[in-house]
Structure formats: C-alpha cells, structure tokens
Design a protein around this motif. Sequence first.
Motif, mmCIF file in Angstrom:
data_model
loop_
_atom_site.group_PDB
_atom_site.id
_atom_site.type_symbol
_atom_site.label_atom_id
_atom_site.label_comp_id
_atom_site.label_asym_id
_atom_site.label_seq_id
_atom_site.Cartn_x
_atom_site.Cartn_y
_atom_site.Cartn_z
ATOM 1 N N TYR A 1 0.795 -1.225 0.000
ATOM 2 C CA TYR A 1 0.000 0.000 0.000
ATOM 3 C C TYR A 1 0.830 1.280 0.000
ATOM 4 C CZ TYR A 1 -3.883 -3.109 1.138
ATOM 5 O OH TYR A 1 -4.830 -4.109 1.112
ATOM 6 N N GLY A 2 2.129 1.178 0.292
ATOM 7 C CA GLY A 2 2.968 2.373 0.297
ATOM 8 C C GLY A 2 3.041 3.022 1.660
ATOM 9 N N GLY A 3 3.543 4.261 1.674
ATOM 10 C CA GLY A 3 3.810 4.952 2.927
ATOM 11 C C GLY A 3 2.606 5.670 3.495
ATOM 12 N N PHE A 4 2.889 6.736 4.248
ATOM 13 C CA PHE A 4 1.862 7.451 4.979
ATOM 14 C C PHE A 4 1.904 8.937 4.613
ATOM 15 C CE2 PHE A 4 4.001 4.294 7.750
ATOM 16 C CZ PHE A 4 3.038 3.297 7.666
ATOM 17 N N PRO A 5 0.794 9.652 4.830
ATOM 18 C CA PRO A 5 0.845 11.106 4.674
ATOM 19 C C PRO A 5 1.964 11.680 5.534
ATOM 20 C CG PRO A 5 -1.413 10.367 4.975
ATOM 21 C CD PRO A 5 -0.537 9.172 5.224
ATOM 22 N N GLY B 1 -4.274 0.072 10.617
ATOM 23 C CA GLY B 1 -5.390 -0.733 11.111
ATOM 24 C C GLY B 1 -6.402 -1.015 10.018
ATOM 25 N N PHE B 2 -6.697 -0.007 9.199
ATOM 26 C CA PHE B 2 -7.649 -0.190 8.103
ATOM 27 C C PHE B 2 -7.079 -1.143 7.052
ATOM 28 C CE2 PHE B 2 -9.630 1.219 4.070
ATOM 29 C CZ PHE B 2 -10.948 0.917 4.378
ATOM 30 N N ARG B 3 -5.787 -0.996 6.744
ATOM 31 C CA ARG B 3 -5.162 -1.907 5.779
ATOM 32 C C ARG B 3 -5.228 -3.355 6.254
ATOM 33 N NH1 ARG B 3 0.449 1.463 4.302
ATOM 34 N NH2 ARG B 3 -0.586 3.170 3.169
ATOM 35 N N ALA B 4 -4.909 -3.576 7.519
ATOM 36 C CA ALA B 4 -4.921 -4.940 8.055
ATOM 37 C C ALA B 4 -6.332 -5.516 8.062
ATOM 38 C CB ALA B 4 -4.334 -4.950 9.466
ATOM 39 N N LEU B 5 -7.323 -4.670 8.328
ATOM 40 C CA LEU B 5 -8.708 -5.131 8.316
ATOM 41 C C LEU B 5 -9.125 -5.541 6.907
ATOM 42 C CD1 LEU B 5 -11.251 -5.578 10.006
ATOM 43 C CD2 LEU B 5 -11.878 -3.205 9.573
ATOM 44 N N LEU B 6 -8.725 -4.752 5.905
ATOM 45 C CA LEU B 6 -9.005 -5.125 4.520
ATOM 46 C C LEU B 6 -8.427 -6.501 4.194
ATOM 47 C CD1 LEU B 6 -8.252 -1.795 2.580
ATOM 48 C CD2 LEU B 6 -10.504 -2.834 2.932
ATOM 49 N N GLU B 7 -7.242 -6.765 4.720
ATOM 50 C CA GLU B 7 -6.550 -8.022 4.433
ATOM 51 C C GLU B 7 -6.993 -9.170 5.350
ATOM 52 O OE1 GLU B 7 -4.336 -8.554 2.060
ATOM 53 O OE2 GLU B 7 -4.107 -6.482 1.319
ATOM 54 N N ASP B 8 -7.989 -8.904 6.210
ATOM 55 C CA ASP B 8 -8.425 -9.891 7.201
ATOM 56 C C ASP B 8 -7.221 -10.379 8.010
ATOM 57 O OD1 ASP B 8 -10.205 -11.492 8.615
ATOM 58 O OD2 ASP B 8 -10.047 -13.163 7.195
ATOM 59 N N ALA C 1 -7.469 5.544 -1.077
ATOM 60 C CA ALA C 1 -6.418 5.042 -1.956
ATOM 61 C C ALA C 1 -6.107 3.582 -1.654
ATOM 62 C CB ALA C 1 -5.154 5.895 -1.801
ATOM 63 N N ASP C 2 -6.082 3.227 -0.365
ATOM 64 C CA ASP C 2 -5.792 1.842 0.027
ATOM 65 C C ASP C 2 -6.932 0.902 -0.382
ATOM 66 O OD1 ASP C 2 -3.417 2.717 1.096
ATOM 67 O OD2 ASP C 2 -4.149 2.791 3.160
ATOM 68 N N ALA C 3 -8.169 1.375 -0.279
ATOM 69 C CA ALA C 3 -9.304 0.564 -0.713
ATOM 70 C C ALA C 3 -9.222 0.276 -2.209
ATOM 71 C CB ALA C 3 -10.606 1.283 -0.381
ATOM 72 N N LYS C 4 -8.784 1.268 -2.978
ATOM 73 C CA LYS C 4 -8.603 1.075 -4.422
ATOM 74 C C LYS C 4 -7.507 0.060 -4.691
ATOM 75 C CE LYS C 4 -7.663 3.621 -8.701
ATOM 76 N NZ LYS C 4 -7.375 4.957 -9.291
ATOM 77 N N THR C 5 -6.379 0.174 -3.965
ATOM 78 C CA THR C 5 -5.286 -0.785 -4.127
ATOM 79 C C THR C 5 -5.748 -2.199 -3.784
ATOM 80 O OG1 THR C 5 -3.615 0.888 -3.618
ATOM 81 C CG2 THR C 5 -2.963 -1.415 -3.326
ATOM 82 N N PHE C 6 -6.552 -2.316 -2.754
ATOM 83 C CA PHE C 6 -7.057 -3.632 -2.341
ATOM 84 C C PHE C 6 -7.993 -4.216 -3.384
ATOM 85 C CE2 PHE C 6 -10.266 -6.217 -0.103
ATOM 86 C CZ PHE C 6 -9.437 -7.200 0.414
ATOM 87 N N PRO D 1 -20.195 -0.314 -0.388
ATOM 88 C CA PRO D 1 -20.662 0.484 0.756
ATOM 89 C C PRO D 1 -19.522 1.159 1.520
ATOM 90 C CG PRO D 1 -21.819 -1.608 0.675
ATOM 91 C CD PRO D 1 -20.730 -1.684 -0.351
ATOM 92 N N VAL D 2 -18.399 0.476 1.641
ATOM 93 C CA VAL D 2 -17.263 1.025 2.384
ATOM 94 C C VAL D 2 -16.696 2.243 1.669
ATOM 95 C CG1 VAL D 2 -14.898 0.567 3.171
ATOM 96 C CG2 VAL D 2 -16.669 -1.159 3.499
ATOM 97 N N VAL D 3 -16.480 2.140 0.369
ATOM 98 C CA VAL D 3 -15.925 3.257 -0.401
ATOM 99 C C VAL D 3 -16.905 4.421 -0.446
ATOM 100 C CG1 VAL D 3 -15.152 3.998 -2.682
ATOM 101 C CG2 VAL D 3 -14.388 1.803 -1.764
#
Length: 311
Positions: free
Chosen positions: A175-179, A190-197, A248-253, A260-262
Amino acid sequence: MTHEPAASFILLSYCQEDTIAASVKSLLDQNCEAIEIIISDDASPDGTFEKIKQLTGTYSGPHRIVARRNETNMGVNRHIEHAIDLATADLMIWTAGDDRNAPNRAQRVIDSHRKTGAKLLYSDAETVGPNGEPGEDAYRRALFYKDFRTEDAATAFSLYLGATAAWHKDLYRKYGGFPKDSAYEDLILGFRALLEDGLHYIPEKLVIYKEDVGISAQLTKKISTLSNQDRRTRMLKGQLAVLEQRLADAKTFGLAKNSPVVRKMTQAAGKTGARLDFYDGISAVLASQDYGWGAKLQGIASEGMRRLRNR
C-alpha cells in the motif's frame, strides 16, 4: 550463514531523556529468541541519544542491537518509514521512548504471528498517568477492542492502541507509505490490516503505556497554543488525510467505487473537505469541484452550527 531474525523490535525516540533509559532497558531485557533491536532517535536536541548510547554500548546479550540517530529531524511518519528500511525482519514490533515493554512481549508477538499469520497484532496495556498514578484505560474505547466491521472502521478515528502494535512489512510494500505528518499511522495500518483480514488481538498487558506524555502529547501541547480555528482546521486536515489514504488503500485492495465502504468514506471525505473549506469562506466551498452538492451543504451547515455553539 546469517539468518533473518524472527522480528525487529523498533524504538523511536525524540526528546525523551527522562524516560528513555527504562524504555531501552525493557527492550534489552526481552526474554525471547534472538531478535534485532533498532533504537532510532529523531535528532533529539536534549540528552536522549547520549543515554541510548550509554545503555546499548555495554550490552552483551543475544540480540542484535542497532543504535542510531537521524542527522536532522524527520517527523514521526518519515521516521517510521526510515526505520522500516533499516529493519532486517518482516515482522516489526514498535515502541516509543516513553513506554516500557513486558519482558515476554516480543516472544508473545512472534508466537502469535506464527500461529495466525496476522498482518497486524495489538494487545492490551497497563496505563499510567503523567504522575505515575494508574491510568484510565481510555484506549479500550477504540473500535478494534469490540468491533471488526470494515464499514464501521472506514470512518473511525480510534482503532486500537498504537503503542501496542506489531505489523508485517507487507502492509507497507503493498500500500505504500503514509501522509507526511498530518495522520497517525495506526489509523492507516489498522484499516489496511482489516481489509486483508489480518488483525489479531492479544488480550494481555504487554506494554506499560504512559498516558498524556510522549511525542503525541508534545504535539497536543503545541496545538493547544493555537487559536480555536487553527486547532479545528488542523484536526480536519488530519482526518481528511486519513480518509483520503484509506480511499487510496481501498482502491489498491480492489474495492469497487460503489461498494458500501468506499461510498461511506467518499461521503465522509466530502463532508470533511467542505468543513475545512468553510474556514476559507462559503464561496470556497461552493466553488470546490472535489465533492458533490450534498456534501457541500452538509459541510456548510454542520460547521456553521458548530462555530455558533463554540462562540
């Protein structure tokens, strides 16, 4: 032949000369298989790094120690990204120069990761107030201590206690870095890890966490000197940065735009952007092309009412 350590235990410090000794000692005393310990100071102008060198210079235990200092101050998120590049292991356990770690923290995290394959692991903490009194355990109100619905997490700004986090480099590689510095990394990871279960909660107090101190408290103190409007706009900028990164992370996923999430994050980002533009004048909100009329009107109305209440 050199083997990759099971984990890299990373301590990031800045202006913490009063607490750094106990924090470093809690890493050197880890009772676990051999790991890598990285202690990285962000160009502290006080005596923090001198104390780090004194403690690590005499270490003779099983762990590989790296003690280093940035030439110039990077800020929290750039410092994190630099430490990721320094880490040999994919599994990274994080701590700060004002927290202490249970002697079994590293091994519990390593064992849990091996068992679950989780991308992000977090735990409970023993909280301590600024004067050493028992803390209020306010972190327990964060979402991931009771709920794991992605739609709820999409617009939440308290997910877990970041001071207890360990996470895999895959969350950075994919997903890359952070702002730069306007968003806390735990809200993004936390959101990235949740997307990845890939979340795993360890229900043990593996960290002694000081409330209302440290780098975040230093920032809060600095912010408290700003005007009400400047504090408000700073908070809104941080929330918008988190929402935009999550989109952006949701798009990458691979989430669809109409999921609904987006949709929920897009609406929240629009309202937050309109709230922020409100302080440049209503004409700035109306002229913006970044969000629809619904978000514009809600942003104007809600921020206008808030401003009236706080006068």
